[in-house]
Motif scaffolding. Structure first.
Motif, PDB file in Angstrom:
ATOM      1  N   SER A  64       0.747  -1.265   0.097  1.00 41.02           N
ATOM      2  CA  SER A  64      -0.029   0.061  -0.056  1.00 41.02           C
ATOM      3  C   SER A  64       0.849   1.021  -0.029  1.00 41.02           C
ATOM      4  O   SER A  64       0.659   2.376  -0.628  1.00 41.02           O
ATOM      5  N   ARG A  65       2.067   1.121   0.661  1.00 37.86           N
ATOM      6  CA  ARG A  65       2.752   2.435   0.627  1.00 37.86           C
ATOM      7  C   ARG A  65       3.851   2.520  -0.502  1.00 37.86           C
ATOM      8  O   ARG A  65       4.147   3.670  -1.075  1.00 37.86           O
ATOM      9  N   GLN A  66       3.985   1.387  -1.182  1.00 41.46           N
ATOM     10  CA  GLN A  66       4.891   1.517  -2.169  1.00 41.46           C
ATOM     11  C   GLN A  66       4.375   1.563  -3.698  1.00 41.46           C
ATOM     12  O   GLN A  66       5.020   2.322  -4.589  1.00 41.46           O
ATOM     13  N   LEU A  67       3.516   1.149  -3.923  1.00 42.95           N
ATOM     14  CA  LEU A  67       2.801   1.119  -5.157  1.00 42.95           C
ATOM     15  C   LEU A  67       2.283   2.440  -5.702  1.00 42.95           C
ATOM     16  O   LEU A  67       1.889   3.278  -4.791  1.00 42.95           O
ATOM     17  N   ALA A  68       2.531   2.663  -6.862  1.00 37.32           N
ATOM     18  CA  ALA A  68       2.271   4.060  -7.461  1.00 37.32           C
ATOM     19  C   ALA A  68       0.747   4.351  -7.820  1.00 37.32           C
ATOM     20  O   ALA A  68       0.186   3.035  -8.367  1.00 37.32           O
ATOM     21  N   ASP A  69      -0.096   5.068  -7.745  1.00 40.26           N
ATOM     22  CA  ASP A  69      -1.301   5.427  -8.248  1.00 40.26           C
ATOM     23  C   ASP A  69      -1.185   5.780  -9.915  1.00 40.26           C
ATOM     24  O   ASP A  69      -1.468   7.022 -10.214  1.00 40.26           O
ATOM     25  N   SER A  70      -0.738   4.633 -10.563  1.00 46.27           N
ATOM     26  CA  SER A  70      -0.661   4.914 -11.887  1.00 46.27           C
ATOM     27  C   SER A  70      -0.772   3.656 -12.741  1.00 46.27           C
ATOM     28  O   SER A  70      -0.926   2.719 -12.196  1.00 46.27           O
ATOM     29  N   ASP A  71      -0.772   3.700 -14.289  1.00 49.65           N
ATOM     30  CA  ASP A  71      -1.152   2.626 -15.076  1.00 49.65           C
ATOM     31  C   ASP A  71       0.278   1.935 -15.155  1.00 49.65           C
ATOM     32  O   ASP A  71       0.279   0.896 -16.099  1.00 49.65           O
ATOM     33  N   ASP A  72       1.302   2.141 -14.533  1.00 48.85           N
ATOM     34  CA  ASP A  72       2.514   1.280 -14.810  1.00 48.85           C
ATOM     35  C   ASP A  72       2.395  -0.081 -14.323  1.00 48.85           C
ATOM     36  O   ASP A  72       1.578  -0.596 -13.294  1.00 48.85           O
ATOM     37  N   PRO A  73       2.952  -1.009 -14.904  1.00 54.38           N
ATOM     38  CA  PRO A  73       2.663  -2.602 -14.472  1.00 54.38           C
ATOM     39  C   PRO A  73       3.029  -2.894 -13.293  1.00 54.38           C
ATOM     40  O   PRO A  73       4.031  -2.759 -12.733  1.00 54.38           O
ATOM     41  N   LEU A  74       2.372  -3.817 -12.764  1.00 58.70           N
ATOM     42  CA  LEU A  74       2.892  -4.684 -11.376  1.00 58.70           C
ATOM     43  C   LEU A  74       2.647  -6.255 -11.965  1.00 58.70           C
ATOM     44  O   LEU A  74       1.693  -6.696 -12.478  1.00 58.70           O
ATOM     45  N   GLU A  75       3.778  -6.987 -11.629  1.00 60.48           N
ATOM     46  CA  GLU A  75       3.758  -8.484 -11.990  1.00 60.48           C
ATOM     47  C   GLU A  75       3.571  -9.243 -10.616  1.00 60.48           C
ATOM     48  O   GLU A  75       4.253  -8.997  -9.703  1.00 60.48           O
ATOM     49  N   VAL A  76       2.665 -10.138 -10.584  1.00 59.14           N
ATOM     50  CA  VAL A  76       2.599 -10.730  -9.300  1.00 59.14           C
ATOM     51  C   VAL A  76       2.985 -12.236  -9.562  1.00 59.14           C
ATOM     52  O   VAL A  76       2.326 -12.720 -10.656  1.00 59.14           O
ATOM     53  N   GLN A  77       3.911 -12.824  -8.866  1.00 59.06           N
ATOM     54  CA  GLN A  77       4.176 -14.330  -9.205  1.00 59.06           C
ATOM     55  C   GLN A  77       3.802 -15.047  -7.947  1.00 59.06           C
ATOM     56  O   GLN A  77       4.490 -14.936  -6.839  1.00 59.06           O
ATOM     57  N   LEU A  78       2.959 -16.231  -8.036  1.00 61.53           N
ATOM     58  CA  LEU A  78       2.669 -17.007  -6.912  1.00 61.53           C
ATOM     59  C   LEU A  78       3.248 -18.490  -7.252  1.00 61.53           C
ATOM     60  O   LEU A  78       2.982 -19.148  -8.144  1.00 61.53           O
ATOM     61  N   ALA A  79       4.142 -18.938  -6.167  1.00 60.90           N
ATOM     62  CA  ALA A  79       4.631 -19.985  -6.190  1.00 60.90           C
ATOM     63  C   ALA A  79       4.793 -20.780  -4.855  1.00 60.90           C
ATOM     64  O   ALA A  79       5.472 -20.173  -4.073  1.00 60.90           O
ATOM     65  N   GLY A  80       4.176 -21.893  -4.736  1.00 62.99           N
ATOM     66  CA  GLY A  80       4.474 -22.719  -3.399  1.00 62.99           C
ATOM     67  C   GLY A  80       3.769 -21.678  -2.249  1.00 62.99           C
ATOM     68  O   GLY A  80       2.779 -21.382  -2.363  1.00 62.99           O
ATOM     69  N   ASN A  81       4.689 -21.457  -1.226  1.00 59.33           N
ATOM     70  CA  ASN A  81       4.205 -20.686  -0.210  1.00 59.33           C
ATOM     71  C   ASN A  81       4.946 -19.328  -0.095  1.00 59.33           C
ATOM     72  O   ASN A  81       4.854 -18.616   0.790  1.00 59.33           O
ATOM     73  N   GLN A  82       4.933 -18.724  -1.564  1.00 60.50           N
ATOM     74  CA  GLN A  82       5.734 -17.501  -1.618  1.00 60.50           C
ATOM     75  C   GLN A  82       4.812 -16.503  -2.501  1.00 60.50           C
ATOM     76  O   GLN A  82       4.191 -17.215  -3.450  1.00 60.50           O
ATOM     77  N   VAL A  83       4.979 -15.414  -2.559  1.00 63.35           N
ATOM     78  CA  VAL A  83       4.651 -14.529  -3.713  1.00 63.35           C
ATOM     79  C   VAL A  83       5.788 -13.378  -3.861  1.00 63.35           C
ATOM     80  O   VAL A  83       6.282 -12.892  -2.974  1.00 63.35           O
ATOM     81  N   VAL A  84       5.753 -13.028  -5.445  1.00 61.45           N
ATOM     82  CA  VAL A  84       6.874 -12.152  -5.719  1.00 61.45           C
ATOM     83  C   VAL A  84       5.990 -10.999  -6.396  1.00 61.45           C
ATOM     84  O   VAL A  84       5.245 -11.180  -7.303  1.00 61.45           O
ATOM     85  N   PHE A  85       6.366  -9.757  -5.852  1.00 61.04           N
ATOM     86  CA  PHE A  85       5.779  -8.664  -6.693  1.00 61.04           C
ATOM     87  C   PHE A  85       6.981  -7.791  -7.106  1.00 61.04           C
ATOM     88  O   PHE A  85       7.870  -7.543  -6.700  1.00 61.04           O
ATOM     89  N   ARG A  86       6.997  -7.542  -8.480  1.00 64.20           N
ATOM     90  CA  ARG A  86       7.816  -6.834  -9.304  1.00 64.20           C
ATOM     91  C   ARG A  86       7.169  -5.468  -9.840  1.00 64.20           C
ATOM     92  O   ARG A  86       6.012  -5.715 -10.522  1.00 64.20           O
ATOM     93  N   PHE A  87       7.687  -4.202  -9.551  1.00 67.30           N
ATOM     94  CA  PHE A  87       7.143  -3.043 -10.200  1.00 67.30           C
ATOM     95  C   PHE A  87       8.002  -2.019  -9.832  1.00 67.30           C
ATOM     96  O   PHE A  87       8.836  -1.865  -9.158  1.00 67.30           O
ATOM     97  N   GLY A  88       8.115  -1.447 -11.267  1.00 69.09           N
ATOM     98  CA  GLY A  88       9.151  -0.315 -11.286  1.00 69.09           C
ATOM     99  C   GLY A  88      10.602  -0.957 -11.020  1.00 69.09           C
ATOM    100  O   GLY A  88      10.861  -2.143 -11.620  1.00 69.09           O
ATOM    101  N   ALA A  89      11.344  -0.639 -10.239  1.00 70.00           N
ATOM    102  CA  ALA A  89      12.743  -1.067  -9.819  1.00 70.00           C
ATOM    103  C   ALA A  89      12.838  -1.856  -8.670  1.00 70.00           C
ATOM    104  O   ALA A  89      13.760  -2.363  -8.196  1.00 70.00           O
ATOM    105  N   ILE A  90      11.650  -2.455  -8.234  1.00 68.73           N
ATOM    106  CA  ILE A  90      11.450  -2.916  -6.867  1.00 68.73           C
ATOM    107  C   ILE A  90      11.038  -4.387  -7.028  1.00 68.73           C
ATOM    108  O   ILE A  90      10.028  -4.704  -7.864  1.00 68.73           O
ATOM    109  N   GLU A  91      11.615  -5.307  -6.210  1.00 67.97           N
ATOM    110  CA  GLU A  91      11.065  -6.830  -6.193  1.00 67.97           C
ATOM    111  C   GLU A  91      10.875  -6.959  -4.827  1.00 67.97           C
ATOM    112  O   GLU A  91      11.787  -6.904  -4.088  1.00 67.97           O
TER     113      GLU A  91
END
Length: 369
Positions: A207-234
């Protein structure tokens, strides 16, 4: 040896992106540190608390030597914040000390070896990938996150349920007293239904990091983990392992009485009535009659507040009590002009929805006042 020579903001911005998850007190001292890695012109900063890991990468740092070290995240952040905006900052590494220089200011900090820093590796197994805009995900989080429990013994309530099903992404949060549900449309439908419970800390950080923009967010769910990639952040996070309650059974289907409110007017009235609620119970009564709603609050000092709103209601009278905090939370996190309330009787839960919108539902249990 010179590790880095750059502007204050070029180092402070990525540091602030990762330092938010660093705990002030930790059983492992190295977890209070941030990992700084420099390779060629690429600078990578990484922080973790074992449950969550955030990494960010910036380019353009061509001067200095390739190296990796960990240093106190909060101390380095406080130092950079205290420097002038336009300051040039030099980071020097000498044996086990990191020296920060800016103008005539000089700070020597203790370090710990980068080789000892714990890193979360990506889980193996089947992977489900979602892509949507940061704005969509951020706004959907805002519609439900406030309903998460904080320190409930039912650990699975201290998080947020995410369901990817076909072309829809649903989010649900509940603390046992209220439940918030929001849905959005996925750009690319998923082949198999996937559920995951995000930890509270992960939700707040997104909630703090995501931008209020149309820039893409990639969500990857695998096992007991989730990965979010947006901008320069993983951002990598562990998931909560548990069985979330069946939210569909909680949402009322056929409440007969409905009132449409102007959200801002109702919010203001609730805020005023909340001033004189009891600190412990925070209860308000909604007294609904022909054409009017009275919001009544009292406290242990025999003080009373009464707010009255004109409404389009011509049904049986109703007197029902709620925790005003639960009502303020939902009104503050919606952006619509109008909201619809559906009631059954004074002892049944109320359902709050948006006119013509099936993608948001909020259920709140009444309280006895």
């Amino acid at each position: 040896m010179l590790l880095l020579n750059t502007t204050r903001d070029a180092l402070l911005a990525p540091l602030q992106s990762v330092a938010g998850i660093v705990e002030k007190r930790h059983t492992l001292p190295i977890l209070s540190n941030v990992l700084i890695e420099k390779q060629g012109d690429t600078l990578t900063l990484l922080a973790t608390d074992i449950e969550i890991q955030i990494r960010t990468t910036t380019a353009g740092h061509q001067d200095g030597t390739d190296a990796a070290i960990t240093v106190g995240a909060r101390k380095l952040q406080d130092i950079l914040r205290a420097l002038p905006d336009s300051a040039m900052v030099s980071i020097l590494l000498d044996d086990k000390r990191l020296t920060v220089k800016a103008g005539k200011s000089r700070f020597a900090l203790q370090t710990l070896p980068a080789a000892d820093y714990p890193r979360m590796s990506l889980a193996d197994g089947d992977t489900v990938r979602l892509t949507l805009s940061q704005r969509t995900f951020k706004r959907q989080l805002a519609q439900v996150a406030y309903a998460m429990a904080q320190q409930d013994i039912r650990y699975y309530l201290n998080g947020l349920l995410v369901i990817a099903d076909g072309g829809e992404l649903r989010m649900v949060a509940t603390d046992g007293h209220r439940l918030a549900y929001a849905a959005s449309t996925l750009e690319q439908p998923v082949e198999q239904r996937t559920e995951a419970i995000l930890p509270r800390k992960t939700v707040l950080e997104l909630s703090r990091q995501l931008a209020d923009s149309d820039d893409p967010l990639e969500v990857q769910l695998a096992g007991n983990q989730v990965v979010f990639r947006f901008g320069a952040i993983e951002l990598i996070s562990k998931l909560i392992d548990g069985k979330f309650p069946d939210y569909e059974r909680v949402i009322p289907q056929n409440h007969p009485r409905m009132i449409t409110f102007e959200r801002v007017s109702l919010l203001a009235a609730l805020q005023r009535a909340a001033i004189l609620t009891s600190d412990k119970f925070r209860g308000v009564r909604l007294v609904i009659g022909d054409g009017s709603l009275k919001i009544v609050s009292t406290n242990t000092e025999q003080e009373e507040a009464v707010e009255e709103l004109e409404i389009d209601y011509h049904d049986l009278p109703l007197d029902i009590g709620f925790n005003v905090t639960y009502l303020l939370d939902v009104m503050n996190n919606l952006s619509s002009e109008k909201v619809e309330w559906r009631f059954n009787d004074g002892t049944s839960s109320a359902l709050i929805t948006l006119p013509g919108n099936e993608h948001f539902k909020y259920v709140v249990m009444p309280m006895r006042i």
